[in-house]
Design a protein around this motif. Structure first.
Motif, short mmCIF file in Angstrom:
data_model
loop_
_atom_site.label_atom_id
_atom_site.label_comp_id
_atom_site.label_asym_id
_atom_site.label_seq_id
_atom_site.Cartn_x
_atom_site.Cartn_y
_atom_site.Cartn_z
N GLN A 245 0.83 -1.20 0.00
CA GLN A 245 0.00 0.00 0.00
C GLN A 245 0.87 1.25 0.00
OE1 GLN A 245 -2.78 -0.07 3.25
NE2 GLN A 245 -3.98 -1.74 2.37
N LYS A 246 0.35 2.31 -0.60
CA LYS A 246 1.06 3.57 -0.63
C LYS A 246 0.04 4.70 -0.48
CE LYS A 246 4.44 4.09 -3.41
NZ LYS A 246 5.23 4.18 -4.66
N VAL A 247 0.24 5.53 0.53
CA VAL A 247 -0.66 6.64 0.77
C VAL A 247 0.06 7.94 0.44
CG1 VAL A 247 -2.03 7.89 2.49
CG2 VAL A 247 -1.91 5.39 2.56
N PHE A 248 -0.44 8.64 -0.57
CA PHE A 248 0.14 9.93 -0.92
C PHE A 248 -0.31 10.97 0.12
CE2 PHE A 248 -0.22 8.35 -5.51
CZ PHE A 248 1.12 7.94 -5.53
N THR A 249 0.64 11.78 0.57
CA THR A 249 0.33 12.87 1.50
C THR A 249 0.28 14.22 0.79
OG1 THR A 249 2.68 12.87 2.04
CG2 THR A 249 1.21 11.75 3.57
N THR A 250 0.74 14.28 -0.45
CA THR A 250 0.62 15.47 -1.28
C THR A 250 0.76 15.05 -2.73
OG1 THR A 250 1.39 17.74 -1.61
CG2 THR A 250 3.07 16.07 -1.27
N ALA A 251 0.17 15.83 -3.63
CA ALA A 251 0.28 15.54 -5.06
C ALA A 251 -0.02 16.81 -5.84
CB ALA A 251 -0.70 14.43 -5.47
N THR A 252 0.70 17.01 -6.93
CA THR A 252 0.47 18.18 -7.79
C THR A 252 0.97 17.90 -9.19
OG1 THR A 252 0.80 20.58 -7.96
CG2 THR A 252 2.68 19.27 -7.26
N PHE A 253 0.31 18.49 -10.17
CA PHE A 253 0.72 18.37 -11.56
C PHE A 253 1.70 19.50 -11.91
CE2 PHE A 253 -3.24 16.01 -11.60
CZ PHE A 253 -3.00 14.98 -12.49
N SER A 254 2.53 19.25 -12.91
CA SER A 254 3.38 20.30 -13.46
C SER A 254 2.51 21.29 -14.22
CB SER A 254 4.44 19.70 -14.37
OG SER A 254 3.83 19.05 -15.49
N PRO A 255 3.01 22.50 -14.52
CA PRO A 255 2.19 23.53 -15.17
C PRO A 255 1.54 23.10 -16.47
CG PRO A 255 4.17 24.52 -14.30
CD PRO A 255 4.33 23.04 -14.12
N GLN A 256 2.20 22.24 -17.25
CA GLN A 256 1.62 21.76 -18.50
C GLN A 256 0.97 20.38 -18.36
OE1 GLN A 256 1.48 23.89 -21.02
NE2 GLN A 256 2.59 25.33 -19.69
N ALA A 257 0.85 19.90 -17.14
CA ALA A 257 0.23 18.60 -16.85
C ALA A 257 0.93 17.44 -17.54
CB ALA A 257 -1.25 18.62 -17.22
N GLU A 258 2.24 17.56 -17.73
CA GLU A 258 3.01 16.45 -18.30
C GLU A 258 3.56 15.52 -17.23
OE1 GLU A 258 5.61 19.24 -20.21
OE2 GLU A 258 5.00 18.54 -22.20
N LEU A 259 3.76 16.09 -16.02
CA LEU A 259 4.32 15.33 -14.91
C LEU A 259 3.40 15.42 -13.70
CD1 LEU A 259 8.04 16.54 -15.06
CD2 LEU A 259 7.10 14.45 -16.05
N LEU A 260 3.50 14.42 -12.84
CA LEU A 260 2.79 14.40 -11.57
C LEU A 260 3.82 14.20 -10.47
CD1 LEU A 260 0.08 14.22 -9.93
CD2 LEU A 260 0.26 11.74 -10.22
N LEU A 261 3.81 15.08 -9.48
CA LEU A 261 4.73 15.02 -8.35
C LEU A 261 3.95 14.58 -7.11
CD1 LEU A 261 7.42 15.76 -6.86
CD2 LEU A 261 6.56 18.12 -6.77
N THR A 262 4.45 13.53 -6.43
CA THR A 262 3.77 13.02 -5.24
C THR A 262 4.76 12.86 -4.10
OG1 THR A 262 4.08 10.69 -5.85
CG2 THR A 262 2.06 11.77 -6.61
N GLY A 263 4.24 12.86 -2.87
CA GLY A 263 5.04 12.60 -1.68
C GLY A 263 4.27 11.72 -0.73
#
Length: 337
Positions: A245-263
């Motif tokens: 299991q993996k629980v993301f505590t934050t997530a956001t897309f790059s300005p052009q929505a090409e990348l997804l950043l998670t923590g």
């Protein structure tokens, strides 16, 4: 500063690197506070960071200069336990909420633009549109509450059948994405109020976020994470979370929505390709010196530019990282000509 809370019921007014080759490079690490951070947020453009502690209140920083811009107190009688803090997409305002109260702040002047009480149920998450024109609350009674401070309009969205854990709102306030313990995320229109898409999940919703320009959204449980196309409602990509299991505590897309950043709460930072759903790189950050085991949940993150990200951790540190070329958005054919 004296707050007048309006009752919402009546008036609305250096890191351990893994699976990343070549490695991401840590550029800076700056201590925000000696205390544990309750909640944090990073603006979509990466310009501002907001961190909250019980000892020092809400502290707004410039991520480039590390200057402390404002230090706010949520309540007159003392510093409250902040459960959620969010910037508007343009970062012109920020919204902070305790279980029962919320305050809207102007990021430039530092003024409090409004303060409200919610006495009906506990607040679990909040979101705010540009200029603070729309504010939305996720509550543990299963209600998503939307209100417009300037007009007094108030909407109680009662489609969820269990407590609502996460909420996000579009920049113009026309769409809300909410998800809860009823194993579903719902995209709904705010005026007129109507459900546009329902995204079922295998477990309770633990994280969600809307991408820029209304193209994509991430909806995630502990065992399932999907990038959804918001026009069709279809699954764009399914992220490979692995066997555990993996629980993301934050997530956001790059300005052009090409990348997804998670923590995650286990110090893990990951960058994903929206086009393929593949993890491009990942690494673990350090905790506070002398702490065993290290505790440093990633509770705020954003892209500063195409190859630089900023993260805020529960350990009280802000970190800037430069992404390797393998972890950056692919160049479009037109940009290569």
């Amino acid at each position: 500063m004296t707050f007048v809370y309006h009752n919402l019921k009546f008036m609305l007014l250096s890191a351990i690197l893994i699976a990343c080759s070549p490695a991401a490079e840590r550029i800076e690490r700056n201590e925000r506070t000696f205390s544990r951070v309750q909640a944090a947020a990073v603006s979509h453009n990466g310009q501002y960071s907001l961190v909250s502690t019980t000892e020092e209140g809400l502290r707004l920083f410039d991520t480039q200069t590390n200057e402390l811009l404002h230090n706010w107190q949520q309540e007159d009688e003392g510093i409250s336990q902040i459960v959620s803090a969010k910037f508007s997409p343009q970062a012109d305002v920020t919204l902070a909420a305790s279980r029962m109260t919320l305050v809207l702040w102007d990021t430039q002047s530092g003024d409090a633009l409004g303060a409200w009480r919610n006495d009906d149920s506990f607040i679990l998450d909040v979101a705010v549109s540009n200029q603070g024109q729309h504010i939305v609350l996720a509550r543990n009674d299963g209600v998503v509450l939307l209100f417009e401070p300037a007009t007094g309009r108030r909407v109680e969205f009662r489609v969820h059948t269990d407590k609502v854990n996460k909420v996000d709102i579009s920049a113009n306030g026309q769409y809300v994405l909410s998800g809860g313990n009823d194993h579903q995320a719902i995209l709904w229109q705010t005026d007129p109020v109507q459900v546009r898409h329902v995204f079922p999940l295998t477990g309770r919703v633990t994280e969600l976020t809307l991408g820029p320009a209304g193209r994509y959204a991430l909806v995630a449980s502990a065992t399932q994470a999907e990038i959804r196309n918001l026009v069709t409602g279809d699954v764009q990509q399914t992220l490979d979370l692995g066997a555990r299991q993996k629980v993301f505590t934050t997530a956001t897309f790059s300005p052009q929505a090409e990348l997804l950043l998670t923590g995650t709460a286990s110090r893990l930072v990951e960058v994903w390709s929206v086009a393929s759903g593949k993890r491009l790189c990942s690494w673990r950050i350090k905790g506070r010196a002398g702490e065993h085991p290290p505790r440093a949940a990633i509770i705020g993150a954003s892209f500063i530019n195409a190859n630089t990200i900023v993260i805020e951790t529960s350990a009280g540190f802000s970190e800037l990282w430069r992404l390797p070329s393998s972890c950056q958005a692919p160049r479009s054919p037109s940009s290569e000509e």
